[in-house]
Design an enzyme around this catalytic site. Structure first.
Site, PDB file in Angstrom:
ATOM      1  N   GLY A 113     -32.211   5.623  22.267  1.00 10.74           N
ATOM      2  CA  GLY A 113     -30.946   5.096  21.744  1.00 10.74           C
ATOM      3  C   GLY A 113     -30.601   5.757  20.431  1.00 10.74           C
ATOM      4  O   GLY A 113     -30.956   6.917  20.190  1.00 10.74           O
ATOM      5  N   SER A 114     -29.930   5.012  19.559  1.00 11.50           N
ATOM      6  CA  SER A 114     -29.424   5.585  18.310  1.00 11.50           C
ATOM      7  C   SER A 114     -30.527   5.654  17.245  1.00 11.50           C
ATOM      8  O   SER A 114     -31.525   4.924  17.317  1.00 11.50           O
ATOM      9  CB  SER A 114     -28.278   4.728  17.780  1.00 11.50           C
ATOM     10  N   GLY A 116     -33.280   2.835  16.558  1.00 13.53           N
ATOM     11  CA  GLY A 116     -34.650   3.331  16.717  1.00 13.53           C
ATOM     12  C   GLY A 116     -35.500   3.033  15.498  1.00 13.53           C
ATOM     13  O   GLY A 116     -36.669   2.645  15.606  1.00 13.53           O
ATOM     14  N   GLU A 146     -36.762   8.268  21.371  1.00 14.37           N
ATOM     15  CA  GLU A 146     -35.923   9.420  21.735  1.00 14.37           C
ATOM     16  C   GLU A 146     -34.515   9.089  21.259  1.00 14.37           C
ATOM     17  O   GLU A 146     -33.868   8.191  21.784  1.00 14.37           O
ATOM     18  CB  GLU A 146     -36.010   9.646  23.250  1.00 14.37           C
ATOM     19  N   CYS A 165     -28.199  12.692  25.503  1.00 17.80           N
ATOM     20  CA  CYS A 165     -29.021  12.934  24.310  1.00 17.80           C
ATOM     21  C   CYS A 165     -29.213  14.420  24.090  1.00 17.80           C
ATOM     22  O   CYS A 165     -29.196  14.895  22.965  1.00 17.80           O
ATOM     23  CB  CYS A 165     -30.363  12.233  24.438  1.00 17.80           C
ATOM     24  N   GLU A 182     -24.136  13.407  15.435  1.00 15.21           N
ATOM     25  CA  GLU A 182     -24.117  13.301  16.891  1.00 15.21           C
ATOM     26  C   GLU A 182     -22.816  12.591  17.281  1.00 15.21           C
ATOM     27  O   GLU A 182     -22.588  11.445  16.891  1.00 15.21           O
ATOM     28  CB  GLU A 182     -25.319  12.495  17.399  1.00 15.21           C
ATOM     29  N   LYS A 216     -35.699  -3.812  29.246  1.00 15.57           N
ATOM     30  CA  LYS A 216     -34.434  -4.395  28.730  1.00 15.57           C
ATOM     31  C   LYS A 216     -33.386  -3.296  28.844  1.00 15.57           C
ATOM     32  O   LYS A 216     -33.309  -2.400  28.013  1.00 15.57           O
ATOM     33  CB  LYS A 216     -34.638  -4.805  27.264  1.00 15.57           C
TER      34      LYS A 216
HETATM   35  O1  TXE Z   1     -26.977   2.512  20.726  1.00 19.76           O
HETATM   36  P1  TXE Z   1     -28.175   1.499  20.474  1.00 19.76           P
HETATM   37  P2  TXE Z   1     -25.423   2.244  21.092  1.00 19.76           P
HETATM   38  C1  TXE Z   1     -26.446   7.139  20.160  1.00 19.76           C
HETATM   39  C2  TXE Z   1     -25.083   7.780  20.315  1.00 19.76           C
HETATM   40  C3  TXE Z   1     -24.166   6.588  20.357  1.00 19.76           C
HETATM   41  C4  TXE Z   1     -24.845   5.634  19.394  1.00 19.76           C
HETATM   42  C5  TXE Z   1     -24.522   4.160  19.553  1.00 19.76           C
HETATM   43  O2  TXE Z   1     -24.820   8.577  19.184  1.00 19.76           O
HETATM   44  O3  TXE Z   1     -22.869   6.909  19.909  1.00 19.76           O
HETATM   45  O4  TXE Z   1     -26.218   5.844  19.633  1.00 19.76           O
HETATM   46  O5  TXE Z   1     -24.811   3.702  20.869  1.00 19.76           O
HETATM   47  C6  TXE Z   1     -30.728  -1.736  22.432  1.00 19.76           C
HETATM   48  N1  TXE Z   1     -33.617  -4.193  18.956  1.00 19.76           N
HETATM   49  N2  TXE Z   1     -27.139   7.008  21.441  1.00 19.76           N
HETATM   50  O6  TXE Z   1     -24.806   1.293  20.139  1.00 19.76           O
HETATM   51  O7  TXE Z   1     -27.769   0.375  19.624  1.00 19.76           O
HETATM   52  C7  TXE Z   1     -29.409  -1.832  23.172  1.00 19.76           C
HETATM   53  O8  TXE Z   1     -29.255  -3.100  23.769  1.00 19.76           O
HETATM   54  C8  TXE Z   1     -33.950  -3.705  20.147  1.00 19.76           C
HETATM   55  C9  TXE Z   1     -27.984   8.114  21.794  1.00 19.76           C
HETATM   56  O9  TXE Z   1     -25.331   1.897  22.512  1.00 19.76           O
HETATM   57  O10 TXE Z   1     -29.295   2.339  19.981  1.00 19.76           O
HETATM   58  C10 TXE Z   1     -29.572  -0.705  24.184  1.00 19.76           C
HETATM   59  O11 TXE Z   1     -30.368  -1.150  25.267  1.00 19.76           O
HETATM   60  N3  TXE Z   1     -33.083  -3.075  20.956  1.00 19.76           N
HETATM   61  C11 TXE Z   1     -28.899   7.754  22.901  1.00 19.76           C
HETATM   62  C12 TXE Z   1     -30.333   0.356  23.384  1.00 19.76           C
HETATM   63  O12 TXE Z   1     -30.948  -0.342  22.309  1.00 19.76           O
HETATM   64  C13 TXE Z   1     -31.821  -2.925  20.528  1.00 19.76           C
HETATM   65  C14 TXE Z   1     -28.365   6.900  23.979  1.00 19.76           C
HETATM   66  C15 TXE Z   1     -29.469   1.476  22.814  1.00 19.76           C
HETATM   67  O13 TXE Z   1     -28.512   0.920  21.934  1.00 19.76           O
HETATM   68  C16 TXE Z   1     -31.406  -3.406  19.266  1.00 19.76           C
HETATM   69  C17 TXE Z   1     -27.494   5.847  23.474  1.00 19.76           C
HETATM   70  C18 TXE Z   1     -32.368  -4.065  18.459  1.00 19.76           C
HETATM   71  N4  TXE Z   1     -32.081  -4.557  17.244  1.00 19.76           N
HETATM   72  C19 TXE Z   1     -26.898   5.955  22.265  1.00 19.76           C
HETATM   73  N5  TXE Z   1     -30.095  -3.101  19.103  1.00 19.76           N
HETATM   74  C20 TXE Z   1     -29.737   8.884  23.420  1.00 19.76           C
HETATM   75  N6  TXE Z   1     -30.816   9.203  22.691  1.00 19.76           N
HETATM   76  O14 TXE Z   1     -29.497   9.431  24.484  1.00 19.76           O
HETATM   77  C21 TXE Z   1     -29.699  -2.457  20.215  1.00 19.76           C
HETATM   78  N7  TXE Z   1     -30.729  -2.359  21.099  1.00 19.76           N
END
Ligand code: TXE
Length: 484
Positions: free
Chosen positions: A234-235, A239, A256, A290, A386, A181
């Protein structure tokens, strides 16, 4: 749809069981170019029904032809896929530049890294093995490394190609069948990659891709009873929800979740050598990394010199559209720009030691000026949260003990680096810093296909990259045979 007119796949579809199919609900999401704000196409808004079909296809692949492939066959296929990705570097880079806003040379580096992951995991596929264990008289005991079965991969928008390489590459090498996804803000290279995998003969259902919103397709995947492992990047907030959702089915997760990674510059450091790393690790991919280094800890005796030289570099940074291939592109979305603008406002009473230059930046694009804040207190929100934009903070320290306390003084622990010529200090600091990776006299933001990578604390758990990822994507079976 995009400036790239020779797309070899339909970006508005899902790839399920080897076929491009429209989302069951017939709904779509707009795809924006972050450099201009223009809508450049549409992607599927996948829902639970699409995820269900994808998981079913993956289960059938696991129980069918794909499940019978030898490690050698899987390795050869991944190696061939890596070669095909390399021949498509330019097309993939252009797609990523338009979709993510990444300057072209950074997008090219991502495509090359994807190929390198496939080469690495292709080569490693038939080198992963169990062990024999000396046991009681009359027994032979051995372990088998087996795939989990169906693995779910939730990928963010900042490094789609690299994150797909490290997670899907390792999962396929070990014989899992994947449901991917991608992020709603960046799907194109995920779809392109899946089609290339089809072209090199990956059996139907071994890799399925369902774009869609996190709360819909993402949540449906993490809560699906047919998924046996979840890899999430992700966030922290999402997470934690993913882990809770997987816990209902008692499914293991790899998380991560980013960081607040420090680089620590002691007074005996080779500052000329450090300088490019200090700045680049903060502004690469507009700071949306990240492993970005967002905190620069500097010994008080060299503090002014280092800040001045970093500020000079900031003054030269050129910001503009991805296709212009400057130092820094736009942020991924207006939402992310709003978040970064909020952080920049938080520092309005601080000394902004350097600011980048906006060049030919269209009004609709999500641009911010890269900014270095100096003299920041280690407890300030800018030094704790972050930010995920091209923003760094410089913090002065008195001695090694204080440097260590500041370095370890956030909720995160992903990457750190220590710049010093003193060998004993290098060893002490490397041991005492709480972090998944520590670099000495360098900083490896985003690199290191071979190097295990992952966090402690709120940076997450589990390890990706390198050989370690292969352990994470397998489960261990112990066989104890009594033969007398
Ligand atoms: O993250 P999300 P967002 C951090 C960074 C950024 C913040 C917000 O600080 O400002 O997160 O970014 C999927 N169930 N990072 O809103 O929500 C979503 O569709 C399952 C750090 O984009 O974590 C996407 O594919 N999945 C990071 C993924 O999660 C869900 C990289 C990331 O989105 C979901 C990105 C749910 N309920 C953001 N909700 C890094 N570690 O590098 C969302 N998603």
């Amino acid at each position: 749809m995009t400036e790239n007119n020779d797309l070899w796949f339909d970006p508005s579809k899902c790839l399920i069981n080897g076929e491009w199919v429209a989302p069951v609900g017939g709904e779509y999401l707009a795809l924006e170019n972050p450099s201009t704000g223009e809508v450049i196409g549409q992607i599927a808004r996948g829902q639970a029904a699409d995820i269900d079909a994808a998981v079913g296809a993956a289960q059938a692949a696991r129980d069918g032809e794909w499940g019978r492939w030898s490690a050698l066959q899987r390795g050869r296929m991944l190696t061939e896929l890596g070669r095909l990705v390399l021949t498509k570097t330019e097309e993939l880079a252009r797609l990523e530049a338009q979709d993510v806003g990444k300057p072209l040379k950074q997008a090219r580096a991502d495509a090359i890294a994807l190929a390198r992951y496939l080469e690495f995991y292709g080569g490693a596929a038939d080198k992963l093995h169990g062990e024999t264990i000396p046991y009681l008289e009359g027994y032979t005991v051995y372990t088998l490394r087996e795939p989990h079965g169906v693995t779910g991969h939730i990928v963010p928008w900042n490094y789609p190609m690299q994150i797909i390489g490290r997670s899907v590459g390792a999962a396929l090498a070990t014989g899992n069948a994947c449901v991917l996804k991608p992020a709603e803000d960046a799907c194109l290279t995920a779809l392109a990659f899946a089609d290339l995998a089809r072209q090199v003969g990956l059996p139907a259902g071994a890799l399925n891709v369902v774009p869609g919103l996190g709360g819909e397709a993402g949540a449906a995947l993490t809560g699906h009873g047919g998924v046996n492992h979840i890899s999430f990047t992700g966030s922290v907030m999402t997470g934690s929800m993913v882990q809770a959702s997987a816990a209902k089915n008692v499914v293991p997760v790899t998380l991560e979740l980013g960081g607040k990674s420090p680089q620590i510059v002691f007074e005996d450091a080779d500052i000329d050598a450090a300088l490019p790393f200090l700045v680049n690790a903060g502004i690469q991919n507009a700071g949306q990394t990240c492993s970005a280094s967002s905190r620069i800890l500097i010994h008080k005796n060299v503090y002014d010199q280092v800040v001045e030289r970093m500020a000079a570099r900031y003054g030269e940074l050129r910001v503009g559209p991805a296709m212009d291939d400057l130092d820094v592109g736009p942020l991924i979305s207006a939402k992310q720009k709003g978040i970064i603008d909020g952080f920049l406002d938080l520092g309005s009473d601080l000394e902004a030691a350097g600011r980048g230059v906006l060049e030919n930046a269209p009004d609709g694009g999500n641009y911010v000026r890269p900014t270095l804040f100096a003299g920041v207190d280690a407890h300030h929100a800018l030094a704790q949260d972050e930010i995920f934009g091209p923003v760094q903070v410089a913090i002065a320290f008195e001695d090694e003990a204080e440097a260590l306390a500041i370095a370890n003084g956030t909720d995160y622990g992903l990457v750190a680096s220590v710049w010093t010529a003193n060998g004993a200090r290098q060893m002490r600091m490397a041991k005492a810093i709480r972090s998944g990776q520590v670099f000495i006299n360098n900083y490896g933001a985003g690199g290191g296909v071979e190097l295990p990578f992952g966090g402690v604390g709120k940076s997450g758990h589990g390890r990706e990259k390198g050989f370690e990822a292969l352990y994470g994507f397998t489960t261990l079976k112990t066989v104890a045979a009594y033969h007398g």
